[in-house]
Motif scaffolding. Structure first.
Motif, PDB file in Angstrom:
ATOM      1  N   LEU A   9       0.802  -1.104   0.144  1.00 18.19           N
ATOM      2  CA  LEU A   9       0.102   0.088   0.085  1.00 18.19           C
ATOM      3  C   LEU A   9       0.924   1.297   0.002  1.00 18.19           C
ATOM      4  CD1 LEU A   9      -2.822  -1.220   2.467  1.00 18.19           C
ATOM      5  CD2 LEU A   9      -2.818  -1.138   0.020  1.00 18.19           C
ATOM      6  N   THR A  10       2.000   1.125   0.836  1.00 18.65           N
ATOM      7  CA  THR A  10       2.875   2.357   0.659  1.00 18.65           C
ATOM      8  C   THR A  10       3.414   2.693  -0.710  1.00 18.65           C
ATOM      9  OG1 THR A  10       3.468   1.863   2.835  1.00 18.65           O
ATOM     10  CG2 THR A  10       5.064   3.154   1.554  1.00 18.65           C
ATOM     11  N   MET A  11       3.709   1.552  -1.447  1.00 15.05           N
ATOM     12  CA  MET A  11       4.203   1.529  -2.738  1.00 15.05           C
ATOM     13  C   MET A  11       3.154   2.225  -3.765  1.00 15.05           C
ATOM     14  SD  MET A  11       7.512   1.296  -2.355  1.00 15.05           S
ATOM     15  CE  MET A  11       7.874   1.651  -4.077  1.00 15.05           C
ATOM     16  N   ARG A  12       2.138   1.406  -3.431  1.00 17.23           N
ATOM     17  CA  ARG A  12       0.897   1.944  -4.208  1.00 17.23           C
ATOM     18  C   ARG A  12       0.901   3.654  -4.314  1.00 17.23           C
ATOM     19  NH1 ARG A  12      -4.834   1.761  -1.102  1.00 17.23           N
ATOM     20  NH2 ARG A  12      -3.678   3.312  -0.183  1.00 17.23           N
ATOM     21  N   ASP A  13       0.736   4.230  -3.013  1.00 16.65           N
ATOM     22  CA  ASP A  13       0.643   5.569  -2.919  1.00 16.65           C
ATOM     23  C   ASP A  13       1.820   6.309  -3.729  1.00 16.65           C
ATOM     24  OD1 ASP A  13      -1.600   4.980  -1.467  1.00 16.65           O
ATOM     25  OD2 ASP A  13      -0.641   5.307   0.658  1.00 16.65           O
ATOM     26  N   ARG A  14       2.923   5.710  -3.544  1.00 18.47           N
ATOM     27  CA  ARG A  14       4.151   6.430  -3.933  1.00 18.47           C
ATOM     28  C   ARG A  14       4.025   6.768  -5.570  1.00 18.47           C
ATOM     29  NH1 ARG A  14       9.352   3.886  -0.862  1.00 18.47           N
ATOM     30  NH2 ARG A  14       8.858   4.912   1.216  1.00 18.47           N
ATOM     31  N   VAL A  15       3.393   5.713  -6.191  1.00 19.18           N
ATOM     32  CA  VAL A  15       3.032   5.883  -7.680  1.00 19.18           C
ATOM     33  C   VAL A  15       2.302   6.987  -7.813  1.00 19.18           C
ATOM     34  CG1 VAL A  15       1.780   4.701  -9.817  1.00 19.18           C
ATOM     35  CG2 VAL A  15       3.220   3.240  -8.074  1.00 19.18           C
ATOM     36  N   ASP A  16       1.088   7.279  -7.254  1.00 18.31           N
ATOM     37  CA  ASP A  16       0.428   8.255  -7.277  1.00 18.31           C
ATOM     38  C   ASP A  16       1.053   9.538  -6.744  1.00 18.31           C
ATOM     39  OD1 ASP A  16      -2.045   7.866  -8.483  1.00 18.31           O
ATOM     40  OD2 ASP A  16      -3.064   7.187  -6.394  1.00 18.31           O
ATOM     41  N   GLU A  17       1.978   9.508  -5.936  1.00 19.72           N
ATOM     42  CA  GLU A  17       2.688  10.633  -5.633  1.00 19.72           C
ATOM     43  C   GLU A  17       3.682  11.411  -6.737  1.00 19.72           C
ATOM     44  OE1 GLU A  17       4.821   9.498  -2.123  1.00 19.72           O
ATOM     45  OE2 GLU A  17       3.229   9.434  -0.900  1.00 19.72           O
ATOM     46  N   VAL A  18       4.268  10.373  -7.309  1.00 21.90           N
ATOM     47  CA  VAL A  18       5.121  10.601  -8.641  1.00 21.90           C
ATOM     48  C   VAL A  18       4.218  11.036  -9.659  1.00 21.90           C
ATOM     49  CG1 VAL A  18       6.545   9.796 -10.378  1.00 21.90           C
ATOM     50  CG2 VAL A  18       6.951   8.941  -7.879  1.00 21.90           C
ATOM     51  N   ARG A  19       2.995  10.289  -9.790  1.00 22.04           N
ATOM     52  CA  ARG A  19       1.973  10.731 -11.051  1.00 22.04           C
ATOM     53  C   ARG A  19       1.713  12.170 -10.598  1.00 22.04           C
ATOM     54  NH1 ARG A  19      -1.651   6.592 -10.660  1.00 22.04           N
ATOM     55  NH2 ARG A  19      -0.773   5.654 -12.455  1.00 22.04           N
ATOM     56  N   ASP A  20       1.293  12.471  -9.246  1.00 20.35           N
ATOM     57  CA  ASP A  20       0.728  13.833  -9.134  1.00 20.35           C
ATOM     58  C   ASP A  20       1.717  14.983  -9.282  1.00 20.35           C
ATOM     59  OD1 ASP A  20      -1.699  12.906  -8.556  1.00 20.35           O
ATOM     60  OD2 ASP A  20      -1.440  12.665  -6.332  1.00 20.35           O
ATOM     61  N   ARG A  21       3.042  14.931  -9.322  1.00 18.58           N
ATOM     62  CA  ARG A  21       4.026  15.847  -9.565  1.00 18.58           C
ATOM     63  C   ARG A  21       4.119  16.061 -11.017  1.00 18.58           C
ATOM     64  NH1 ARG A  21       7.124  12.832  -5.444  1.00 18.58           N
ATOM     65  NH2 ARG A  21       8.382  11.783  -7.004  1.00 18.58           N
ATOM     66  N   ILE A  22       3.548  15.612 -11.843  1.00 27.28           N
ATOM     67  CA  ILE A  22       3.432  16.159 -13.180  1.00 27.28           C
ATOM     68  C   ILE A  22       2.204  16.908 -13.471  1.00 27.28           C
ATOM     69  CG2 ILE A  22       2.924  15.117 -15.581  1.00 27.28           C
ATOM     70  CD1 ILE A  22       3.923  12.410 -14.736  1.00 27.28           C
ATOM     71  N   PRO A  23       2.453  18.014 -13.756  1.00 28.90           N
ATOM     72  CA  PRO A  23       1.191  19.150 -13.608  1.00 28.90           C
ATOM     73  C   PRO A  23       0.104  18.718 -14.788  1.00 28.90           C
ATOM     74  CG  PRO A  23       3.251  20.058 -15.052  1.00 28.90           C
ATOM     75  CD  PRO A  23       3.783  18.607 -14.261  1.00 28.90           C
ATOM     76  N   ARG A  24      -0.871  19.168 -14.258  1.00 27.28           N
ATOM     77  CA  ARG A  24      -2.299  19.009 -15.002  1.00 27.28           C
ATOM     78  C   ARG A  24      -2.831  20.334 -15.502  1.00 27.28           C
ATOM     79  NH1 ARG A  24      -5.788  14.672 -11.429  1.00 27.28           N
ATOM     80  NH2 ARG A  24      -3.933  13.257 -10.881  1.00 27.28           N
ATOM     81  N   PRO A  25      -3.457  20.375 -16.790  1.00 26.57           N
ATOM     82  CA  PRO A  25      -3.885  21.523 -17.133  1.00 26.57           C
ATOM     83  C   PRO A  25      -5.136  21.802 -16.222  1.00 26.57           C
ATOM     84  CG  PRO A  25      -3.862  20.008 -18.861  1.00 26.57           C
ATOM     85  CD  PRO A  25      -3.284  19.322 -17.984  1.00 26.57           C
ATOM     86  N   ILE A  26      -5.203  23.193 -15.748  1.00 28.49           N
ATOM     87  CA  ILE A  26      -6.085  23.651 -14.828  1.00 28.49           C
ATOM     88  C   ILE A  26      -7.571  23.133 -15.170  1.00 28.49           C
ATOM     89  CG2 ILE A  26      -7.036  25.643 -13.571  1.00 28.49           C
ATOM     90  CD1 ILE A  26      -4.370  27.000 -14.058  1.00 28.49           C
ATOM     91  N   GLU A 131      -7.511   7.454 -17.882  1.00 30.61           N
ATOM     92  CA  GLU A 131      -6.644   8.569 -17.805  1.00 30.61           C
ATOM     93  C   GLU A 131      -5.470   8.883 -17.048  1.00 30.61           C
ATOM     94  OE1 GLU A 131      -9.925   8.161 -17.201  1.00 30.61           O
ATOM     95  OE2 GLU A 131     -10.915   8.902 -19.044  1.00 30.61           O
ATOM     96  N   TYR A 132      -5.215   7.741 -16.008  1.00 33.65           N
ATOM     97  CA  TYR A 132      -4.140   7.863 -15.029  1.00 33.65           C
ATOM     98  C   TYR A 132      -3.001   7.683 -16.079  1.00 33.65           C
ATOM     99  CZ  TYR A 132      -7.670   7.948 -11.447  1.00 33.65           C
ATOM    100  OH  TYR A 132      -8.613   8.179 -10.705  1.00 33.65           O
ATOM    101  N   ILE A 133      -1.909   8.623 -16.085  1.00 32.69           N
ATOM    102  CA  ILE A 133      -0.518   8.416 -16.704  1.00 32.69           C
ATOM    103  C   ILE A 133       0.224   7.111 -16.154  1.00 32.69           C
ATOM    104  CG2 ILE A 133       0.751   9.918 -15.140  1.00 32.69           C
ATOM    105  CD1 ILE A 133       2.229  10.791 -17.831  1.00 32.69           C
ATOM    106  N   HIS A 134       0.528   6.394 -16.981  1.00 33.23           N
ATOM    107  CA  HIS A 134       1.061   4.981 -16.508  1.00 33.23           C
ATOM    108  C   HIS A 134       2.164   4.549 -17.336  1.00 33.23           C
ATOM    109  CE1 HIS A 134      -2.049   4.165 -19.441  1.00 33.23           C
ATOM    110  NE2 HIS A 134      -1.748   3.009 -19.725  1.00 33.23           N
TER     111      HIS A 134
END
Length: 244
Positions: A9-26, A131-134
């Motif tokens: 579960l920790t590694m699951r959350d880290r994937v999303d943390e890295v993903r969230d550092r990629i900016p999104r269009p507002i 739509e999640y970058i992967h």
């Protein structure tokens, strides 16, 4: 098994943390700007770490089964046969969940054992319906009777490669693994209860209710696994499952 599942579960959350550092269009919720090469590498590395954690957690489930061989009547030295057995013997492990677990096992094998499969490259992508970058593995067609790695699609991905394999969703994989772990632990619960002269005979369904109350969502498509401590809006006590 608890420690391995917590690490998963920790590694699951880290994937999303890295993903969230990629900016999104507002103006768009499920969209990303083009990631930098460094961001792509970070996502690939954390994805690989996640699937290693998945395999370790799956192995820990196998370890529990080995510890209680009299209850299950089987023992496994490899996780492939474990999943095949679970698909046939654990009725609550749905086809979708067992398929997701097997896809995750094969995806991890491609990453961990490149000498056994055709060479691959990788890219990051999104697509309609997910739509999640992967990470997506791609590669050329191999030689011999099995030119495509197992579990892959024998189609190019956006014009790249002769085959591709999209990384299974980390939340879906985690939830499916937790579902399998709960089913195994429920059967251990029943086996231990049957040994005691002080407890009435229990059922697997009862064990599952005790281990996984109905208001905790472990569905294959849920975007999170919650614990009771994490729930901000617990239902009224009258609506909670009655444990008898």
């Amino acid at each position: 098994m608890t420690e391995e599942c917590e690490r998963l579960l920790t590694m699951r959350d880290r994937v999303d943390e890295v993903r969230d550092r990629i900016p999104r269009p507002i103006e768009e919720v499920y969209a990303w700007h083009w990631p930098t090469s460094r961001q792509q590498r970070e996502l690939f590395n954390v994805t690989r770490d996640f699937f290693e954690a998945y395999y370790s957690a799956l192995s820990s489930v196998s370890g529990v089964i080995a510890r209680f061989v009299p209850a299950f009547g089987v023992n496994f030295s490899d996780n492939g046969p474990l999943l095949k057995w679970a698909r046939a013997e654990i009725s609550e492990l749905t086809h979708d969940r067992s398929t997701e677990l097997e896809r995750a096992r094969v995806f991890r094998a491609l990453l961990a054992h490149p000498q056994q499969f055709p060479a691959y490259d990788w890219l990051t992508a999104t697509r309609d319906g997910y739509e999640y970058i992967h990470v997506v593995l791609i590669g050329p067609k191999g030689r011999g009777k099995n030119p495509y790695p197992p579990g892959t699609s024998s189609e190019p991905f956006a014009g790249h490669g002769d085959w591709h394999f999209e990384a299974p969703d980390e939340v879906s994989v985690s939830n499916c693994l937790m579902s399998l772990a709960l089913s195994v632990l429920a059967r251990v619960w029943v086996a231990i209860a049957h040994r005691s002269h002080f407890h009435r005979q229990q059922t697997v369904e009862y064990g599952l209710r005790r281990l996984n109350p109905a208001y905790l969502d472990l569905g294959a498509h849920a975007r999170g696994v919650q614990s009771v401590r994490d729930l901000e809006d617990l239902p009224p006590a009258s609506e909670l499952p009655a444990f008898r």
